[in-house]
Design a protein around this motif. Structure first.
Motif, short mmCIF file in Angstrom:
data_model
loop_
_atom_site.label_atom_id
_atom_site.label_comp_id
_atom_site.label_asym_id
_atom_site.label_seq_id
_atom_site.Cartn_x
_atom_site.Cartn_y
_atom_site.Cartn_z
N LYS A 97 -7.44 -1.89 6.46
CA LYS A 97 -6.60 -2.98 5.93
C LYS A 97 -7.14 -3.47 4.58
O LYS A 97 -6.36 -3.76 3.67
N ASP A 98 -8.46 -3.58 4.46
CA ASP A 98 -9.06 -3.95 3.17
C ASP A 98 -8.71 -2.90 2.11
O ASP A 98 -8.41 -3.24 0.96
N GLY A 99 -8.76 -1.63 2.50
CA GLY A 99 -8.42 -0.55 1.58
C GLY A 99 -6.97 -0.61 1.14
O GLY A 99 -6.66 -0.44 -0.04
N LEU A 100 -6.07 -0.89 2.09
CA LEU A 100 -4.66 -1.00 1.75
C LEU A 100 -4.42 -2.17 0.80
O LEU A 100 -3.65 -2.06 -0.15
N GLU A 101 -5.11 -3.26 1.04
CA GLU A 101 -4.99 -4.43 0.17
C GLU A 101 -5.51 -4.10 -1.24
O GLU A 101 -4.87 -4.42 -2.25
N THR A 102 -6.67 -3.45 -1.32
CA THR A 102 -7.24 -3.05 -2.61
C THR A 102 -6.30 -2.11 -3.34
O THR A 102 -6.01 -2.30 -4.53
N CYS A 103 -5.81 -1.09 -2.64
CA CYS A 103 -4.90 -0.13 -3.26
C CYS A 103 -3.59 -0.81 -3.67
O CYS A 103 -3.01 -0.46 -4.71
N GLY A 104 -3.13 -1.75 -2.88
CA GLY A 104 -1.92 -2.49 -3.24
C GLY A 104 -2.08 -3.24 -4.56
O GLY A 104 -1.19 -3.23 -5.41
N ARG A 105 -3.24 -3.87 -4.72
CA ARG A 105 -3.52 -4.59 -5.97
C ARG A 105 -3.56 -3.61 -7.14
O ARG A 105 -2.97 -3.84 -8.19
N ILE A 106 -4.24 -2.49 -6.94
CA ILE A 106 -4.37 -1.48 -7.99
C ILE A 106 -3.00 -0.90 -8.36
O ILE A 106 -2.69 -0.72 -9.55
N LEU A 107 -2.19 -0.62 -7.37
CA LEU A 107 -0.84 -0.09 -7.62
C LEU A 107 0.01 -1.08 -8.40
O LEU A 107 0.73 -0.70 -9.33
N GLY A 161 -0.98 -1.65 -12.30
CA GLY A 161 -0.55 -0.59 -13.20
C GLY A 161 -1.59 -0.10 -14.19
O GLY A 161 -1.24 0.58 -15.17
N GLU A 162 -2.85 -0.41 -13.97
CA GLU A 162 -3.91 0.04 -14.86
C GLU A 162 -4.11 1.56 -14.77
O GLU A 162 -4.48 2.22 -15.73
N TYR A 163 -3.87 2.12 -13.58
CA TYR A 163 -4.05 3.55 -13.34
C TYR A 163 -2.69 4.24 -13.40
O TYR A 163 -1.68 3.70 -12.97
N ASP A 164 -2.69 5.46 -13.92
CA ASP A 164 -1.46 6.25 -14.02
C ASP A 164 -1.17 6.99 -12.71
O ASP A 164 -0.01 7.22 -12.37
N VAL A 165 -2.23 7.39 -12.02
CA VAL A 165 -2.12 8.11 -10.75
C VAL A 165 -2.99 7.41 -9.73
O VAL A 165 -4.16 7.10 -10.01
N VAL A 166 -2.43 7.15 -8.55
CA VAL A 166 -3.20 6.56 -7.46
C VAL A 166 -3.03 7.47 -6.24
O VAL A 166 -1.91 7.74 -5.80
N VAL A 167 -4.17 7.95 -5.74
CA VAL A 167 -4.18 8.80 -4.56
C VAL A 167 -4.56 7.95 -3.36
O VAL A 167 -5.56 7.22 -3.39
N LEU A 168 -3.77 8.05 -2.30
CA LEU A 168 -4.04 7.36 -1.04
C LEU A 168 -4.38 8.45 -0.02
O LEU A 168 -3.54 8.89 0.77
N ASP A 169 -5.62 8.91 -0.10
CA ASP A 169 -6.08 10.04 0.69
C ASP A 169 -6.24 9.64 2.16
O ASP A 169 -6.86 8.63 2.46
N GLU A 170 -5.67 10.44 3.05
CA GLU A 170 -5.69 10.22 4.51
C GLU A 170 -4.95 8.95 4.93
O GLU A 170 -5.15 8.43 6.03
N LEU A 171 -4.05 8.48 4.09
CA LEU A 171 -3.21 7.33 4.47
C LEU A 171 -2.40 7.66 5.72
O LEU A 171 -2.25 6.82 6.61
N ASN A 172 -1.89 8.89 5.80
CA ASN A 172 -1.10 9.29 6.98
C ASN A 172 -1.91 9.19 8.27
O ASN A 172 -1.39 8.78 9.30
N ILE A 173 -3.18 9.55 8.21
CA ILE A 173 -4.04 9.47 9.39
C ILE A 173 -4.30 8.01 9.76
O ILE A 173 -4.34 7.66 10.94
N ALA A 174 -4.48 7.17 8.75
CA ALA A 174 -4.68 5.74 9.02
C ALA A 174 -3.46 5.17 9.75
O ALA A 174 -3.61 4.37 10.69
N ILE A 175 -2.28 5.58 9.35
CA ILE A 175 -1.06 5.14 10.04
C ILE A 175 -1.01 5.73 11.45
O ILE A 175 -0.70 5.03 12.42
#
Length: 171
Positions: free
Chosen positions: A81-91, A94-108
Motif C-alpha cells: 500500500k505504501d508502494g502504491l501510494e508512492t507510485c501514485g504520487r510519482i505518476l 509527471g516528473e518521470y516519462d516511464v513508470v514501471v509497476l513491477d509485479e503489480l499484478n501479483i500484489a493484486i
C-alpha cells in the motif's frame, strides 16, 4: 511522447520484468526519465545496481526479503500500500516519462490492494507518462483498461531440470 500508454506484461513465462527493464533501458538511452517500482520484491536483484550506472533511472522495492507463498502478512500489505501510494504520487507529478509497476499484478492477486485501487492510481497519472505493469495473473479489469497487453507463455524452461536462478540472467 505526448500521450502515455499503459502496457501489461503478464503470463506464466519468464521475461516480464526483463522486458520492462529492456524498455526502461531504451527510454533512458532516448533521454527519458524512468521510475521502476518493484512490488512484493525485497530481495537483492542485479538490476538494483542500475540506478548507480544509468542516468535518469530510479528503482525502489516495496516488499520484504522473501516472497509470499501463503497468506500475506500485515507487513506485506503495508509495504504494498505504501508502494502504491508512492507510485501514485510519482505518476501524478509527471516528473518521470516511464513508470514501471513491477509485479503489480501479483500484489493484486495476493489481495494487497485491489485492481480498482491500482487503476485509479494509473488513471490519475500525468498524460505523458507511459506505464508498464508486470506480473502473472493480470486481472481482467486491468487488461481491459490497458492499451497494450503481452502474455508470456512458458513453452520450455531449464528450471524444470533443476537450474537455479543465475546472477545476471534471472537474478
Amino acid at each position: 511522447m505526448n500521450n502515455g500508454y499503459v502496457h501489461i506484461y503478464t503470463g506464466n513465462g519468464k521475461g516480464k520484468t526483463t522486458a520492462a527493464l529492456g524498455l526502461s533501458l531504451r527510454a533512458v538511452c532516448a533521454g527519458k526519465k524512468v521510475y521502476f517500482g518493484q512490488f512484493i520484491k525485497g530481495m537483492e536483484y542485479s538490476e538494483l545496481k542500475s540506478q548507480n550506472i544509468l542516468p535518469n533511472f530510479e528503482i525502489h522495492q516495496f516488499g520484504r526479503n522473501c516472497f509470499i507463498f501463503n497468506k500475506p502478512t500485515k507487513e506485506d500489505i503495508r509495504l504494498a500500500k505504501d508502494g502504491l501510494e508512492t507510485c501514485g504520487r510519482i505518476l501524478s507529478e509527471g516528473e518521470y516519462d516511464v513508470v514501471v509497476l513491477d509485479e503489480l499484478n501479483i500484489a493484486i492477486f495476493y489481495n494487497l490492494f485491489t485492481a480498482e485501487e491500482a487503476i485509479a492510481v494509473i488513471k490519475n497519472r500525468a498524460p505523458h507518462v507511459e506505464v508498464i505493469v508486470t506480473g502473472r495473473y493480470a486481472e481482467e479489469k486491468l487488461i481491459e483498461f490497458a492499451d497494450l497487453v503481452t502474455e508470456m507463455n512458458e513453452i520450455k524452461h531449464y528450471y524444470r531440470q533443476g537450474v537455479q536462478a543465475r546472477k545476471g540472467i534471472e537474478n
